[in-house]
Enzyme design. Structure first.
Site, PDB file in Angstrom:
ATOM      1  CB  THR A  17      56.324  61.720  39.608  1.00 11.47           C
ATOM      2  OG1 THR A  17      55.485  61.060  38.649  1.00 11.47           O
ATOM      3  CG2 THR A  17      57.566  62.221  38.885  1.00 11.47           C
ATOM      4  N   PRO A  20      57.584  58.681  34.175  1.00  3.17           N
ATOM      5  CG  PRO A  20      58.422  56.925  32.885  1.00  3.17           C
ATOM      6  CD  PRO A  20      57.237  57.341  33.679  1.00  3.17           C
ATOM      7  CG  ASP A  77      47.207  63.898  41.552  1.00  3.78           C
ATOM      8  OD1 ASP A  77      47.685  62.750  41.578  1.00  3.78           O
ATOM      9  OD2 ASP A  77      46.001  64.120  41.298  1.00  3.78           O
TER      10      ASP A  77
END
Ligand code: ITT
Length: 203
Positions: A17, A20, A77
């Site tokens: 990803t 952060p 996701d």
């Protein structure tokens, strides 16, 4: 009974990803003894997320990273489904923030759309699909969710993304006001990870 896959000997995992906030939350729920990498560490590009579901997009991201790096990769996701907006933004949750990933824009967009319907407190849920992929092309997807309501004005700066306008069911504070530790014990991400733990043994 499904066979458990053991992570006992796994030393490195890439958390696929570029967000952060997600990276921090995922790392927090994963075992501490593993070394975690980011896509940036391998100069990975972002694959095109053209799936129609959270699980499909999570799979695209984890498999892309696993094939490129040869590491086990975990992706997430996720998004916010607002009932009064026919479950939008859903899988488009990141895209509503525009190329600058400015969630003030996305939150304002939700505000304006709900204003038209006079449904500021619409029911909503966060959904999270976690995918674990292996360099040989195998992958596994798990989904979790947390129900709640939209609440304006935006409150709190503890979280990320849509956290300041989401109040989980049974609470009065937004995810932006609830501590990271507490959010991570009840969130959509946490629930998805509980399902991961049924298949993968971490200790
Ligand atoms: P990666 O694809 O690199 O993981 P992204 O931010 O583009 O990062 P998504 O496509 O899954 O990720 O977008 C989901 C968006 O939904 C994300 O940008 C967040 O703003 C929002 N979201 C997901 N989980 C959330 C959470 O726990 N709290 C607040 N917002 C969240």
């Amino acid at each position: 009974m499904h066979k458990l896959y053991s992570f006992k000997k796994v030393k490195k995992i890439l958390i696929a990803t570029n967000n952060p906030g997600k990276f921090i939350e995922l790392k927090e729920i994963l075992p501490r003894k593993i070394k975690y990498f980011k896509p940036k560490d391998f100069k990975l590009k972002e694959p095109i997320e053209n799936g129609r579901t959270f699980k499909a997009n999570a799979k695209i991201k984890s498999l892309y990273a696993a094939k490129k790096t040869g590491l086990i990769c975990i992706s997430d996701d996720s998004g916010l489904e607002v009932d009064a907006l026919n479950k939008r933004p859903g899988i488009f949750s990141a895209r509503w923030a525009g190329p600058s990933k400015n969630f003030k824009i996305a939150i304002k967009k939700i505000y304006n759309l709900l204003k038209k319907k006079n449904k500021f407190n619409s029911k909503a849920r966060f959904v999270c699909a976690i995918s674990i992929a292996f360099p040989d092309g195998k992958s596994f997807e798990y989904q979790g969710k947390i129900e709640g309501n939209i609440s304006f004005p935006a409150r709190g700066n503890k979280g990320f993304g849509y956290d300041p306008i989401f109040v989980p069911k049974g609470y009065s504070k937004t995810f932006g006001q609830i501590s990271k530790i507490k959010k991570n014990q009840m969130s959509h991400r946490f629930e998805a990870f509980q399902k991961v733990k049924k298949k993968f043994k971490f200790s």
